[in-house]
Motif scaffolding. Structure first.
Motif, PDB file in Angstrom:
ATOM      1  N   PHE A  37       0.801  -1.217   0.000  1.00  0.00           N
ATOM      2  CA  PHE A  37       0.000   0.000   0.000  1.00  0.00           C
ATOM      3  C   PHE A  37       0.840   1.275   0.000  1.00  0.00           C
ATOM      4  CE2 PHE A  37      -3.075  -3.142   1.273  1.00  0.00           C
ATOM      5  CZ  PHE A  37      -4.274  -2.691   0.750  1.00  0.00           C
ATOM      6  N   VAL A  38       2.131   1.160   0.285  1.00  0.00           N
ATOM      7  CA  VAL A  38       2.973   2.354   0.253  1.00  0.00           C
ATOM      8  C   VAL A  38       3.385   2.646  -1.190  1.00  0.00           C
ATOM      9  CG1 VAL A  38       3.864   1.879   2.580  1.00  0.00           C
ATOM     10  CG2 VAL A  38       5.152   1.104   0.592  1.00  0.00           C
ATOM     11  N   PRO A  39       3.704   3.899  -1.525  1.00  0.00           N
ATOM     12  CA  PRO A  39       4.225   4.180  -2.873  1.00  0.00           C
ATOM     13  C   PRO A  39       5.481   3.360  -3.134  1.00  0.00           C
ATOM     14  CG  PRO A  39       3.640   6.212  -1.753  1.00  0.00           C
ATOM     15  CD  PRO A  39       3.532   5.126  -0.723  1.00  0.00           C
ATOM     16  N   GLU A  40       5.644   2.925  -4.364  1.00  0.00           N
ATOM     17  CA  GLU A  40       6.745   2.022  -4.715  1.00  0.00           C
ATOM     18  C   GLU A  40       8.102   2.573  -4.284  1.00  0.00           C
ATOM     19  OE1 GLU A  40       8.476  -0.351  -8.647  1.00  0.00           O
ATOM     20  OE2 GLU A  40       6.671   0.896  -8.783  1.00  0.00           O
ATOM     21  N   TYR A  42       8.885   4.122  -1.767  1.00  0.00           N
ATOM     22  CA  TYR A  42       9.070   4.096  -0.312  1.00  0.00           C
ATOM     23  C   TYR A  42       8.847   2.707   0.276  1.00  0.00           C
ATOM     24  CZ  TYR A  42       9.087   9.174  -0.600  1.00  0.00           C
ATOM     25  OH  TYR A  42       9.402  10.482  -0.911  1.00  0.00           O
ATOM     26  N   GLU A  43       8.882   1.691  -0.566  1.00  0.00           N
ATOM     27  CA  GLU A  43       8.597   0.339  -0.083  1.00  0.00           C
ATOM     28  C   GLU A  43       9.558  -0.086   1.024  1.00  0.00           C
ATOM     29  OE1 GLU A  43       8.186  -4.201  -1.824  1.00  0.00           O
ATOM     30  OE2 GLU A  43       7.956  -2.501  -3.179  1.00  0.00           O
ATOM     31  N   ALA A  44      10.806   0.355   0.948  1.00  0.00           N
ATOM     32  CA  ALA A  44      11.787  -0.013   1.977  1.00  0.00           C
ATOM     33  C   ALA A  44      11.455   0.602   3.327  1.00  0.00           C
ATOM     34  CB  ALA A  44      13.191   0.415   1.547  1.00  0.00           C
ATOM     35  N   MET A  45      10.590   1.631   3.339  1.00  0.00           N
ATOM     36  CA  MET A  45      10.213   2.296   4.582  1.00  0.00           C
ATOM     37  C   MET A  45       8.843   1.844   5.080  1.00  0.00           C
ATOM     38  SD  MET A  45      11.400   6.158   3.553  1.00  0.00           S
ATOM     39  CE  MET A  45      10.764   6.844   5.084  1.00  0.00           C
ATOM     40  N   ALA A  46       8.289   0.803   4.487  1.00  0.00           N
ATOM     41  CA  ALA A  46       6.911   0.412   4.780  1.00  0.00           C
ATOM     42  C   ALA A  46       6.666   0.145   6.253  1.00  0.00           C
ATOM     43  CB  ALA A  46       6.539  -0.824   3.962  1.00  0.00           C
ATOM     44  N   PHE A  47       7.671  -0.340   6.964  1.00  0.00           N
ATOM     45  CA  PHE A  47       7.479  -0.731   8.353  1.00  0.00           C
ATOM     46  C   PHE A  47       8.198   0.200   9.332  1.00  0.00           C
ATOM     47  CE2 PHE A  47       7.424  -4.499   5.601  1.00  0.00           C
ATOM     48  CZ  PHE A  47       6.094  -4.844   5.745  1.00  0.00           C
ATOM     49  N   GLY A  55       2.005  12.065  -1.893  1.00  0.00           N
ATOM     50  CA  GLY A  55       1.692  13.017  -2.948  1.00  0.00           C
ATOM     51  C   GLY A  55       0.662  14.022  -2.464  1.00  0.00           C
ATOM     52  N   HIS A  56       0.528  15.129  -3.211  1.00  0.00           N
ATOM     53  CA  HIS A  56      -0.412  16.193  -2.850  1.00  0.00           C
ATOM     54  C   HIS A  56      -0.125  16.765  -1.454  1.00  0.00           C
ATOM     55  CE1 HIS A  56      -2.893  15.298  -6.343  1.00  0.00           C
ATOM     56  NE2 HIS A  56      -3.014  14.039  -5.952  1.00  0.00           N
ATOM     57  N   GLY A  57       1.099  16.598  -0.948  1.00  0.00           N
ATOM     58  CA  GLY A  57       1.407  17.065   0.393  1.00  0.00           C
ATOM     59  C   GLY A  57       0.806  16.210   1.496  1.00  0.00           C
ATOM     60  N   GLU A  58       0.313  15.019   1.154  1.00  0.00           N
ATOM     61  CA  GLU A  58      -0.312  14.114   2.121  1.00  0.00           C
ATOM     62  C   GLU A  58       0.668  13.027   2.538  1.00  0.00           C
ATOM     63  OE1 GLU A  58      -3.202  14.913   3.116  1.00  0.00           O
ATOM     64  OE2 GLU A  58      -4.261  15.925   1.498  1.00  0.00           O
ATOM     65  N   PHE A  59       0.416  12.454   3.732  1.00  0.00           N
ATOM     66  CA  PHE A  59       1.313  11.444   4.283  1.00  0.00           C
ATOM     67  C   PHE A  59       0.513  10.280   4.856  1.00  0.00           C
ATOM     68  CE2 PHE A  59       3.761  15.280   4.243  1.00  0.00           C
ATOM     69  CZ  PHE A  59       5.062  14.880   3.984  1.00  0.00           C
ATOM     70  N   MET A  60       1.093   9.107   4.740  1.00  0.00           N
ATOM     71  CA  MET A  60       0.551   7.906   5.380  1.00  0.00           C
ATOM     72  C   MET A  60       0.878   7.963   6.862  1.00  0.00           C
ATOM     73  SD  MET A  60       1.394   4.077   4.029  1.00  0.00           S
ATOM     74  CE  MET A  60       0.571   2.605   4.626  1.00  0.00           C
ATOM     75  N   MET A  61      -0.079   7.682   7.720  1.00  0.00           N
ATOM     76  CA  MET A  61       0.159   7.717   9.158  1.00  0.00           C
ATOM     77  C   MET A  61       1.178   6.654   9.582  1.00  0.00           C
ATOM     78  SD  MET A  61      -3.528   8.530  10.939  1.00  0.00           S
ATOM     79  CE  MET A  61      -4.338   7.067  10.325  1.00  0.00           C
TER      80      MET A  61
END
Length: 209
Positions: A37-40, A42-47, A55-61
């Motif tokens: 579900f993370v952008p490709e 940033y896959e290494a940072m998934a956990f 994107g759009h200045g938004e972030f995954m919690m």
């Protein structure tokens, strides 16, 4: 990266450490593939215990905040959930696994399309996605639980009005650098009470300031 090891470390060292101990929540975080579900890029940072740019200045919690959201809402398989801010679709997937049905809205149409593809790939079919500005309008229904994934400066009473009696709302309220994560419970048809769960800082909903 050993994905299974990284996922286990995320749960044991981050999520549990932040007093997320509900077995159902921990099981969902163990089984929903966050890395998908993370952008490709940033896959290494998934956990990692960090917000991930979408994107759009938004972030995954962060995983810890996601765990606290899921635990606070205390869902069961009969619950109909409204998610305000679909984002990557990961929290959407977790909500769907814990409840009967999820309606998820996002102002960004590309987020909705991407989340739809990822949810379908994960075999999750009890989610309805809509492109909508929740600060201007909400689906015309009432819900057992509402999760707001971006902060707002002050509590919007429309979110409480969208709850069924005994429904629960998770929302982050305030201005940076310190905001309050709150659990709002609706008592009957008109009353409600709010409990501060923890302090945090979360990016605002678009038009939420």
């Amino acid at each position: 990266m050993n994905i299974n090891f990284a996922r286990r470390q995320m749960i044991d060292q981050q999520v549990r450490a932040w007093t997320v101990l509900d077995p159902a929540v921990l099981d969902v975080l163990s089984t929903v593939p966050r890395e998908e579900f993370v952008p490709e890029a940033y896959e290494a940072m998934a956990f990692a215990d960090t917000e991930i740019p979408l994107g759009h200045g938004e972030f995954m919690m962060t995983p810890t905040v996601e765990g606290r959201v899921l635990q606070a809402l205390d869902l069961d398989t009969s619950a109909h959930v409204l998610e305000i801010g679909t984002g990557s679709g990961f929290l959407t997937a977790c909500l769907a696994k814990l409840s009967g049905a999820v309606t998820s809205v996002d102002i960004h149409e590309d987020f909705v399309r991407s989340a739809g593809r990822k949810l379908a790939h994960a075999g999750i079919d009890n989610v309805e996605l809509r492109t909508m500005d929740a600060t201007r309008e909400l689906p015309g229904e009432r819900y057992d639980a509402i999760a707001v994934t971006g902060s707002i400066e002050s509590l919007d009473p429309r979110f409480v009005d969208a709850l069924r009696p005994d429904g629960r709302l998770f929302v982050v309220v305030g201005s940076p650098p310190v905001m309050e994560a709150r659990l709002v419970r609706r008592d009957g048809n008109t009353g409600w009470r709010s409990e501060t769960l923890f302090e945090t800082s979360l990016g605002p909903l678009v038009h939420g300031t």
